[in-house]
Design an enzyme around this catalytic site. Structure first.
Site, PDB file in Angstrom:
ATOM      1  N   GLU C  72       0.817  -1.224   0.000  1.00  0.00           N
ATOM      2  CA  GLU C  72       0.000   0.000   0.000  1.00  0.00           C
ATOM      3  C   GLU C  72       0.848   1.269   0.000  1.00  0.00           C
ATOM      4  O   GLU C  72       0.513   2.232  -0.697  1.00  0.00           O
ATOM      5  CB  GLU C  72      -0.955  -0.003   1.197  1.00  0.00           C
ATOM      6  CG  GLU C  72      -2.090  -1.033   1.093  1.00  0.00           C
ATOM      7  CD  GLU C  72      -1.717  -2.412   1.613  1.00  0.00           C
ATOM      8  OE1 GLU C  72      -0.545  -2.624   1.982  1.00  0.00           O
ATOM      9  OE2 GLU C  72      -2.601  -3.288   1.660  1.00  0.00           O
ATOM     10  N   HIS C 141     -10.666  -4.957  10.999  1.00  0.00           N
ATOM     11  CA  HIS C 141     -11.435  -5.023   9.753  1.00  0.00           C
ATOM     12  C   HIS C 141     -12.835  -4.437   9.902  1.00  0.00           C
ATOM     13  O   HIS C 141     -13.716  -4.775   9.122  1.00  0.00           O
ATOM     14  CB  HIS C 141     -11.569  -6.473   9.275  1.00  0.00           C
ATOM     15  CG  HIS C 141     -10.293  -7.105   8.798  1.00  0.00           C
ATOM     16  ND1 HIS C 141      -9.354  -7.618   9.650  1.00  0.00           N
ATOM     17  CD2 HIS C 141      -9.803  -7.297   7.552  1.00  0.00           C
ATOM     18  CE1 HIS C 141      -8.336  -8.107   8.950  1.00  0.00           C
ATOM     19  NE2 HIS C 141      -8.573  -7.930   7.676  1.00  0.00           N
TER      20      HIS C 141
HETATM   21  C1  LIG Z   1      -1.763  -4.439   4.935  1.00  0.00           C
HETATM   22  C2  LIG Z   1      -2.839  -5.307   4.423  1.00  0.00           C
HETATM   23  N1  LIG Z   1      -3.211  -5.200   3.146  1.00  0.00           N
HETATM   24  C3  LIG Z   1      -4.176  -5.987   2.641  1.00  0.00           C
HETATM   25  C4  LIG Z   1      -4.801  -6.903   3.428  1.00  0.00           C
HETATM   26  C5  LIG Z   1      -5.927  -7.746   2.865  1.00  0.00           C
HETATM   27  N2  LIG Z   1      -5.515  -9.126   2.714  1.00  0.00           N
HETATM   28  C6  LIG Z   1      -5.794 -10.051   3.658  1.00  0.00           C
HETATM   29  S1  LIG Z   1      -5.139 -11.529   3.289  1.00  0.00           S
HETATM   30  C7  LIG Z   1      -4.478 -10.954   1.847  1.00  0.00           C
HETATM   31  C8  LIG Z   1      -3.676 -11.852   0.975  1.00  0.00           C
HETATM   32  C9  LIG Z   1      -2.513 -12.358   1.693  1.00  0.00           C
HETATM   33  O1  LIG Z   1      -1.779 -13.196   0.891  1.00  0.00           O
HETATM   34  P1  LIG Z   1      -0.593 -14.005   1.508  1.00  0.00           P
HETATM   35  O2  LIG Z   1       0.256 -13.112   2.331  1.00  0.00           O
HETATM   36  O3  LIG Z   1       0.062 -14.722   0.410  1.00  0.00           O
HETATM   37  O4  LIG Z   1      -1.287 -15.017   2.526  1.00  0.00           O
HETATM   38  P2  LIG Z   1      -2.403 -16.112   2.238  1.00  0.00           P
HETATM   39  O5  LIG Z   1      -3.717 -15.422   2.366  1.00  0.00           O
HETATM   40  O6  LIG Z   1      -2.175 -16.673   0.898  1.00  0.00           O
HETATM   41  O7  LIG Z   1      -2.235 -17.100   3.338  1.00  0.00           O
HETATM   42  C10 LIG Z   1      -4.775  -9.615   1.666  1.00  0.00           C
HETATM   43  C11 LIG Z   1      -4.385  -8.810   0.516  1.00  0.00           C
HETATM   44  C12 LIG Z   1      -4.409  -6.971   4.777  1.00  0.00           C
HETATM   45  N3  LIG Z   1      -4.993  -7.824   5.630  1.00  0.00           N
HETATM   46  N4  LIG Z   1      -3.424  -6.185   5.244  1.00  0.00           N
END
Ligand SMILES: Cc1ncc(C[n+]2csc(CCOP(=O)(O)OP(=O)(O)O)c2C)c(N)n1
Lengths: 76, 326, 347
Positions: C72, C141
């Site tokens: 971000e 959230h």
């Molecule tokens: C700073 C932030 N940006 C966006 C999100 C929204 N978000 C939650 S899970 C996710 C994807 C995460 O992907 P990854 O780190 O690969 O973990 P996975 O969900 O695949 O276990 C996103 C974008 C968040 N929680 N925090």
């Protein structure tokens, strides 16, 4: 009366769907192609559009379950 | 480094326990959410991120940790919490929002805290890395042989906190291991679309620390690589980064229709639990009777946790105002 | 009971959810102006976690509809740079709660570059972000943080309560030469999986139209008490006004629509008319929106028949358990009870 039918092939099996939101009220005028409802089946949502112009007659209220192939409304 | 028979059985049973736990959670989660799937409804509201398929990462790493070691996890925490020894009854109660939960219902599924075993997690991507580096640095300052491990997803490797924390860990030579669970997807965005290098272990070099990649979601290989990195940290030789290839067998959260996933991609993934069972049966470490007994025991523990959680009372509204400050 | 449903002659209603209204507004602006582009997490193939960019990838392609990494600070900073050289980025911060990892790019860059540059370097950028709780998503959230953004100078802050306003405010936001924080409430978005407040689904004209900033809407008229709210709170206030009406209390409901600029004139006029004020805000109570509105009214010197009151989220992190969260949130029942007290006190 033109029925608003949920296509029988929209999903598979015996699970039931439901309208998560009617975008128009019973008795409202709609145009052909207007988005009139959003249907949810488990976690997937589908848009339902009006098959013709006319007055919407809702047969299945929001959140009430129905099977695929059901008629959920009619256009008068 | 290979798991002893005892470690193998712990790893296998913990994977099974985690899977059964999540199956029960998923079933409860769906209650009250039909015919319209509304997240607000049912005994477990909110988002629910399951870790099925990723259990090898948790057990292969946590096999080398004890309660004194500090772990930070993500929004997808159950497998790691269970492998770290978090109180299962209190964790289940927390997920059901009950007064008997780890945090009295204040945190829920994305905020599992069990200070007794030094486990915590949170919902902001890469947020756990700084605290892991800090805890590890504290252990070093106090000459304790404890280590810290931060679990993150591969999507987190593009967040600022990831890069800042790696650099800090390296200049402070903190006894910390960063474990990336690479399930190839960050919600709907594929790793190749979001990350300029194919493997994140390559990034470790930029921060002057060893990086490792473990292929195949293989508990034995994870155990070996994590064991070496954790031993290195404990010996005061500094931080490491490990990226593990793993599989997200379900949607990002329950409710994710996964329309973005190419056809056949998910079907081609293998479930690590039957795979490990076959392996252990082949090695003679497990036999069908022992398998049944281990599974039954895990199931009994989970069912007890879930039924206690269901039966427990909700907190009263006034409790929302407690614990804001220490 | 919609805030501003304008049904033009010779036109039948066309109802949309806020998600679809936002997507339509962005698409129309992208067709009109090549410099408009969209970036954020999961906004391309997925169409946005909250549906507000659905269909844009198919029509405009991946160069103008860009899925970003979870970076971000990087991509919001990049949007400031795009804006500096003539693009008009529409950026998504998936949940407002994530502002913690990127606030520098928002309030130290986007919000201040115009001023620092003496006007040479305006930042025409829209940051759309989801707000609100009530569905058990816990304290990272579920926040609203209206006051946090409105407090910091240099950003306009928009909070639509229905689809009609969402479209007109989004078009206005994209055409604005300043950073606009577009805060959409999850309970109003029209995603089945979050439930949908029916009143947020309204008639939306097909053609592009703007809703000017700084004009609150009076979505129900009444002479006994002015209830001011925004976003999802407007619908609670309307429900409460309905019940109050049945017991003979005529409540006027003001939907702020934008916090910055804030339409103080409408709030003050309504309070002057009714002599009573109740503010309903889902954001934290202290140092925020509700205090600002009450202060503005008191400073104006209008005669009040009773002390102004507010219903806001208490000063605690948002708890997960519905047993804790629901009682802490504003509700129609709380509004009815408080309004009744105010009216009785001021008789
Ligand atoms: C700073 C932030 N940006 C966006 C999100 C929204 N978000 C939650 S899970 C996710 C994807 C995460 O992907 P990854 O780190 O690969 O973990 P996975 O969900 O695949 O276990 C996103 C974008 C968040 N929680 N925090």
């Amino acid at each position: 009366m033109i029925p608003v039918v949920i296509p029988a092939d929209l999903w598979e099996g015996e699970i039931e769907g439901a309208v998560s939101a009617w975008l128009f009220a019973d008795g409202d005028a709609v145009r052909a192609g207007d988005l009139i409802a959003e249907v949810m089946v488990e976690k997937t949502s589908f848009d339902v559009t009006a098959p013709a112009a006319g007055i919407l007659r809702i047969r299945v209220p929001a959140e009430q379950p129905f099977k695929r192939g059901s008629i959920i409304a009619a256009i008068a | 480094m290979r798991p002893s028979p005892k470690q193998w059985l712990w790893m296998y049973q913990t994977m099974v326990k985690s899977r059964i736990f999540e199956e029960r959670i998923a079933a409860a989660y769906f209650e009250g959410k039909s015919p319209v799937f509304n997240m607000a409804n049912g005994p477990i509201p909110g988002e629910m991120h399951l870790s099925n398929g990723q259990e090898p990462c948790a057990v292969g790493v946590c096999a080398h940790l004890d309660a004194g070691d500090f772990v930070t996890a993500t929004h997808r925490p159950h497998h790691i919490a269970i492998a770290k020894g978090v109180d299962l009854d209190a964790m289940a109660a927390e997920i059901f929002g009950k007064a008997t939960g780890l945090s009295g219902g204040r945190g829920g599924h994305m905020h599992i805290f069990d200070a007794a075993v030094n486990f915590c997690c949170s919902g902001i991507i890469a947020q756990g890395m700084g605290p892991a580096v800090g805890a590890a640095t504290a252990f070093k300052l106090r000459n304790e042989r404890r280590v810290a491990v931060s679990f993150i997803g591969e999507g987190a490797a593009n967040q600022g906190a990831f890069h800042e924390s790696l650099n800090l860990a390296a200049i402070w030579q903190a006894p910390v291991v960063i474990v990336i669970e690479d399930n190839a997807w960050g919600i709907s965005v594929a790793k190749a679309q979001s990350t300029a290098v194919p493997q994140n272990d390559a990034r470790a070099a930029a921060y002057g620390m060893p990086g490792h990649r473990v292929a195949g979601n293989d508990p034995e290989a994870i155990f070996a690589v994590a064991g070496a990195a954790i031993a290195r940290a404990r010996a005061g030789e500094g931080p490491s980064l490990i990226e593990i290839e793993t599989h997200r067998l379900a949607g990002h959260f329950i409710g994710d229709a996964e329309g973005y996933r190419p056809k056949g991609e998910k079907e081609a993934l293998t479930d690590p639990i039957p795979q490990l069972r076959a392996k252990l049966l082949g090695l003679g470490i497990l036999d069908p009777t022992a398998d049944r007994a281990l599974t039954d025991e895990a199931e009994a523990l989970v069912d007890r946790a879930i039924s206690k959680a269901r039966a427990a009372a909700y907190p009263v509204p006034e409790q929302a105002y407690e614990k804001v400050f220490a | 009971m919609t805030a501003t449903a304008t049904i033009l002659p010779n036109r039948t209603r066309r109802n949309l959810t806020i998600a679809k209204a936002m997507a339509e507004a962005i698409a129309q602006e992208m067709r009109r102006d090549d410099s408009v582009l969209v970036l954020g997490e999961d906004i391309a193939a997925l169409g946005g976690v909250f549906g507000n960019t659905r269909g844009l990838l198919d029509e405009f392609g991946p160069a103008r509809v860009r899925d970003t990494p979870i970076s971000e600070t990087g991509f919001i900073g990049a949007a400031v740079g795009m804006a500096a050289v003539g693009l008009r980025p529409v950026v998504e911060l998936m949940f407002v709660d994530f502002f913690g990892v990127c606030m520098d790019a928002i309030y130290n860059l986007a919000a201040k570059n115009c001023y620092f540059s003496g006007g040479q370097s305006p930042v025409p950028l829209v940051l759309m972000t989801s707000v609100g709780g009530g569905y058990g998503d816990a304290g990272q959230h579920s926040q609203c943080l209206y006051g946090t953004f409105a407090h910091l100078p240099g950003m306009k802050v928009v909070v639509p309560s229905n689809a009609h306003d969402a479209k007109g405010l989004m078009i206005r936001a994209i055409r604005d030469d300043n950073p606009v924080i577009f805060m959409f409430h999850k309970a109003l978005q029209g995603m089945g999986w979050l439930g949908t407040v029916q009143g947020s689904i309204t008639d939306v004209p097909e053609d592009a139209y703007e809703i000017p900033f700084g004009q609150a809407a009076i979505c129900r008229a009444g002479n006994d008490i002015c209830i001011v709210s925004l976003g999802a709170g407007v619908h609670l206030a309307l429900d409460a006004a309905q019940s109050l009406g049945e017991e003979g209390i005529a409540a006027e409901v003001v939907d702020l629509r934008t916090l910055v600029p804030l339409d103080r004139a409408t709030i003050i006029a309504s309070t002057a008319k009714t002599g009573r004020l109740l503010v309903v805000d889902e954001d934290y109570q202290s140092f925020g929106v509700s205090g600002e509105i009450i202060a503005s009214v008191v400073e104006s010197g209008v005669a009040l028949k009773a002390p102004p009151r507010r219903i806001a989220f208490p000063d605690i992190p948002i708890p997960f358990s519905p047993a804790l969260e629901h009682p802490a949130l504003p509700s129609a029942a709380k509004i009815v009870a408080t309004a009744r007290q105010i009216v009785r006190a001021g008789r």
